[in-house]
Design a protein around this motif. Sequence first.
Motif, PDB file in Angstrom:
ATOM      1  N   LYS A 105     -24.990 -19.254  21.339  1.00  0.00           N
ATOM      2  CA  LYS A 105     -26.024 -18.993  20.344  1.00  0.00           C
ATOM      3  C   LYS A 105     -25.997 -20.028  19.226  1.00  0.00           C
ATOM      4  O   LYS A 105     -24.939 -20.367  18.698  1.00  0.00           O
ATOM      5  N   GLY A 106     -27.187 -20.512  18.867  1.00  0.00           N
ATOM      6  CA  GLY A 106     -27.315 -21.499  17.810  1.00  0.00           C
ATOM      7  C   GLY A 106     -27.165 -22.929  18.281  1.00  0.00           C
ATOM      8  O   GLY A 106     -27.286 -23.861  17.472  1.00  0.00           O
ATOM      9  N   MET A 107     -26.890 -23.125  19.586  1.00  0.00           N
ATOM     10  CA  MET A 107     -26.689 -24.453  20.143  1.00  0.00           C
ATOM     11  C   MET A 107     -27.586 -24.653  21.356  1.00  0.00           C
ATOM     12  O   MET A 107     -28.186 -23.711  21.867  1.00  0.00           O
ATOM     13  N   GLU A 108     -27.654 -25.899  21.818  1.00  0.00           N
ATOM     14  CA  GLU A 108     -28.480 -26.241  22.964  1.00  0.00           C
ATOM     15  C   GLU A 108     -27.798 -25.843  24.274  1.00  0.00           C
ATOM     16  O   GLU A 108     -26.561 -25.814  24.354  1.00  0.00           O
ATOM     17  N   PRO A 109     -28.576 -25.560  25.325  1.00  0.00           N
ATOM     18  CA  PRO A 109     -27.988 -25.415  26.657  1.00  0.00           C
ATOM     19  C   PRO A 109     -27.328 -26.743  27.057  1.00  0.00           C
ATOM     20  O   PRO A 109     -27.877 -27.815  26.795  1.00  0.00           O
ATOM     21  N   ARG A 110     -26.163 -26.665  27.709  1.00  0.00           N
ATOM     22  CA  ARG A 110     -25.435 -27.887  28.057  1.00  0.00           C
ATOM     23  C   ARG A 110     -24.898 -27.792  29.476  1.00  0.00           C
ATOM     24  O   ARG A 110     -24.661 -26.697  30.004  1.00  0.00           O
ATOM     25  N   LEU A 111     -24.705 -28.964  30.062  1.00  0.00           N
ATOM     26  CA  LEU A 111     -24.298 -29.060  31.460  1.00  0.00           C
ATOM     27  C   LEU A 111     -23.235 -30.146  31.579  1.00  0.00           C
ATOM     28  O   LEU A 111     -23.418 -31.263  31.077  1.00  0.00           O
ATOM     29  N   PHE A 112     -22.120 -29.830  32.251  1.00  0.00           N
ATOM     30  CA  PHE A 112     -21.005 -30.759  32.376  1.00  0.00           C
ATOM     31  C   PHE A 112     -20.567 -30.871  33.828  1.00  0.00           C
ATOM     32  O   PHE A 112     -20.606 -29.889  34.581  1.00  0.00           O
ATOM     33  N   LEU A 113     -20.112 -32.057  34.198  1.00  0.00           N
ATOM     34  CA  LEU A 113     -19.494 -32.297  35.498  1.00  0.00           C
ATOM     35  C   LEU A 113     -18.027 -32.606  35.260  1.00  0.00           C
ATOM     36  O   LEU A 113     -17.682 -33.584  34.583  1.00  0.00           O
ATOM     37  N   ILE A 114     -17.147 -31.767  35.808  1.00  0.00           N
ATOM     38  CA  ILE A 114     -15.706 -31.896  35.584  1.00  0.00           C
ATOM     39  C   ILE A 114     -15.043 -32.468  36.832  1.00  0.00           C
ATOM     40  O   ILE A 114     -15.219 -31.950  37.942  1.00  0.00           O
ATOM     41  N   TYR A 115     -14.271 -33.520  36.626  1.00  0.00           N
ATOM     42  CA  TYR A 115     -13.583 -34.203  37.714  1.00  0.00           C
ATOM     43  C   TYR A 115     -12.201 -33.597  37.954  1.00  0.00           C
ATOM     44  O   TYR A 115     -11.664 -32.891  37.098  1.00  0.00           O
ATOM     45  N   PRO A 116     -11.582 -33.909  39.109  1.00  0.00           N
ATOM     46  CA  PRO A 116     -10.259 -33.339  39.411  1.00  0.00           C
ATOM     47  C   PRO A 116      -9.206 -33.665  38.356  1.00  0.00           C
ATOM     48  O   PRO A 116      -8.274 -32.881  38.152  1.00  0.00           O
ATOM     49  N   GLU A 117      -9.353 -34.808  37.691  1.00  0.00           N
ATOM     50  CA  GLU A 117      -8.391 -35.193  36.666  1.00  0.00           C
ATOM     51  C   GLU A 117      -8.519 -34.380  35.388  1.00  0.00           C
ATOM     52  O   GLU A 117      -7.688 -34.501  34.484  1.00  0.00           O
ATOM     53  N   GLY A 118      -9.567 -33.559  35.299  1.00  0.00           N
ATOM     54  CA  GLY A 118      -9.775 -32.730  34.125  1.00  0.00           C
ATOM     55  C   GLY A 118     -10.728 -33.321  33.111  1.00  0.00           C
ATOM     56  O   GLY A 118     -11.171 -32.622  32.200  1.00  0.00           O
ATOM     57  N   ASN A 119     -11.059 -34.607  33.237  1.00  0.00           N
ATOM     58  CA  ASN A 119     -12.044 -35.207  32.348  1.00  0.00           C
ATOM     59  C   ASN A 119     -13.448 -34.862  32.826  1.00  0.00           C
ATOM     60  O   ASN A 119     -13.638 -34.372  33.946  1.00  0.00           O
ATOM     61  N   PHE A 120     -14.451 -35.125  32.010  1.00  0.00           N
ATOM     62  CA  PHE A 120     -15.799 -34.696  32.371  1.00  0.00           C
ATOM     63  C   PHE A 120     -16.850 -35.557  31.690  1.00  0.00           C
ATOM     64  O   PHE A 120     -16.568 -36.306  30.736  1.00  0.00           O
ATOM     65  N   ILE A 121     -18.073 -35.444  32.192  1.00  0.00           N
ATOM     66  CA  ILE A 121     -19.230 -36.072  31.578  1.00  0.00           C
ATOM     67  C   ILE A 121     -20.284 -34.992  31.339  1.00  0.00           C
ATOM     68  O   ILE A 121     -20.278 -33.947  31.992  1.00  0.00           O
ATOM     69  N   GLU A 122     -21.193 -35.277  30.413  1.00  0.00           N
ATOM     70  CA  GLU A 122     -22.237 -34.306  30.079  1.00  0.00           C
ATOM     71  C   GLU A 122     -23.600 -34.825  30.497  1.00  0.00           C
ATOM     72  O   GLU A 122     -23.870 -36.030  30.424  1.00  0.00           O
ATOM     73  N   ALA A 123     -24.457 -33.924  30.949  1.00  0.00           N
ATOM     74  CA  ALA A 123     -25.822 -34.290  31.295  1.00  0.00           C
ATOM     75  C   ALA A 123     -26.533 -34.841  30.068  1.00  0.00           C
ATOM     76  O   ALA A 123     -26.291 -34.403  28.939  1.00  0.00           O
ATOM     77  N   SER A 124     -27.426 -35.792  30.303  1.00  0.00           N
ATOM     78  CA  SER A 124     -28.139 -36.454  29.212  1.00  0.00           C
ATOM     79  C   SER A 124     -29.567 -36.733  29.645  1.00  0.00           C
ATOM     80  O   SER A 124     -29.975 -36.381  30.763  1.00  0.00           O
ATOM     81  N   PHE A 125     -30.319 -37.414  28.802  1.00  0.00           N
ATOM     82  CA  PHE A 125     -31.689 -37.790  29.143  1.00  0.00           C
ATOM     83  C   PHE A 125     -31.707 -38.660  30.390  1.00  0.00           C
ATOM     84  O   PHE A 125     -32.587 -38.550  31.239  1.00  0.00           O
ATOM     85  N   ASP A 126     -30.717 -39.553  30.523  1.00  0.00           N
ATOM     86  CA  ASP A 126     -30.655 -40.450  31.668  1.00  0.00           C
ATOM     87  C   ASP A 126     -30.100 -39.768  32.909  1.00  0.00           C
ATOM     88  O   ASP A 126     -30.396 -40.168  34.036  1.00  0.00           O
ATOM     89  N   THR A 127     -29.252 -38.769  32.730  1.00  0.00           N
ATOM     90  CA  THR A 127     -28.651 -38.035  33.854  1.00  0.00           C
ATOM     91  C   THR A 127     -28.836 -36.544  33.608  1.00  0.00           C
ATOM     92  O   THR A 127     -27.927 -35.858  33.146  1.00  0.00           O
ATOM     93  N   PRO A 128     -30.026 -36.006  33.917  1.00  0.00           N
ATOM     94  CA  PRO A 128     -30.333 -34.614  33.554  1.00  0.00           C
ATOM     95  C   PRO A 128     -29.892 -33.575  34.564  1.00  0.00           C
ATOM     96  O   PRO A 128     -30.098 -32.387  34.352  1.00  0.00           O
ATOM     97  N   PHE A 129     -29.315 -34.006  35.673  1.00  0.00           N
ATOM     98  CA  PHE A 129     -28.807 -33.050  36.659  1.00  0.00           C
ATOM     99  C   PHE A 129     -27.523 -33.603  37.263  1.00  0.00           C
ATOM    100  O   PHE A 129     -27.281 -34.812  37.285  1.00  0.00           O
ATOM    101  N   PHE A 130     -26.692 -32.677  37.755  1.00  0.00           N
ATOM    102  CA  PHE A 130     -25.448 -33.043  38.421  1.00  0.00           C
ATOM    103  C   PHE A 130     -25.393 -32.412  39.802  1.00  0.00           C
ATOM    104  O   PHE A 130     -25.915 -31.315  40.021  1.00  0.00           O
ATOM    105  N   GLN A 131     -24.750 -33.123  40.730  1.00  0.00           N
ATOM    106  CA  GLN A 131     -24.495 -32.616  42.071  1.00  0.00           C
ATOM    107  C   GLN A 131     -22.996 -32.724  42.347  1.00  0.00           C
ATOM    108  O   GLN A 131     -22.349 -33.673  41.884  1.00  0.00           O
ATOM    109  N   ILE A 132     -22.476 -31.798  43.116  1.00  0.00           N
ATOM    110  CA  ILE A 132     -21.106 -31.899  43.610  1.00  0.00           C
ATOM    111  C   ILE A 132     -21.105 -31.521  45.078  1.00  0.00           C
ATOM    112  O   ILE A 132     -21.968 -30.797  45.558  1.00  0.00           O
ATOM    113  N   GLY A 133     -20.090 -32.022  45.795  1.00  0.00           N
ATOM    114  CA  GLY A 133     -20.005 -31.747  47.214  1.00  0.00           C
ATOM    115  C   GLY A 133     -20.732 -32.802  48.019  1.00  0.00           C
ATOM    116  O   GLY A 133     -20.637 -34.002  47.745  1.00  0.00           O
TER     117      GLY A 133
END
Length: 251
Positions: A125-153
């Motif tokens: 609440k009070g924030m934007e919807p957000r989307l993250f792709l988490i890698y096996p190492e535990g680090n991650f990236i967030e969806a952006s205007f340039d990358t608005p969707f993520f796929q895995i598998g």
Amino acid sequence: MTYCVGMVLDRGLVLMSDTRTNSGVDNISTFRKMFHWSVPGERLIAVMTAGNLATTQAVISQLEERNKAPAERHNSLLEAPTMFQVATAVGELLRDTIANSAQDNGQHAAAGTFNASIIVAGQIKGMEPRLFLIYPEGNFIEASFDTPFFQIGETKYGRPILIRAYEKDMSFEEAVKLMIVSFDSTLKANLSVGLPLDLLVVERDTFEPLQERRIDGDDPYFATLSNSWGEALKKALDGLPDYVMERDGKR
């Protein structure tokens, strides 16, 4: 293998996953790969998993246990102040689970055996919807205007249609149709991805699913869309300029 897609729209979030796991053509099972938790009126958190089944089930089980824990225990999903911190907590859990599995099995040099990746989506609440792709190492990236969707598998077969047809301002109905076409292309090309599919649609600022459903093999809309898409591709191919083959320097 599996296939999962998470998408950010102006209107909210759309998630879809398959349910197939396999260890060869003679050992195929169905396991859920999409999960979500919510605090009514305050937040909704969803995750989708791909990779080693034992690893992903261990991560989900630990997240479930945290949700069932007494109030005095910290719950990183339901208490974290931002989605970034939620993604950080899930990433740390995934990294530690992989490391512990490798150590327990005496495979320090083969931690890749237990690899998995996770999509985390949601809104607080009070924030934007957000989307993250988490890698096996535990680090991650967030969806952006340039990358608005993520796929895995198993991503490669369903990616072209997403790249060509995605629009940030498309309706939920259009987004679901696009995802189904992406999944249909993947199902046709790879036996390691299979029905049924799980769908979750989350409208911004509602903190509860707008739609949550399972699409199985006898779903009439899926069948119609699959057949129509195949026919549309054939018609599109027929409508393209003909290739002219030259022989001995002449047409």
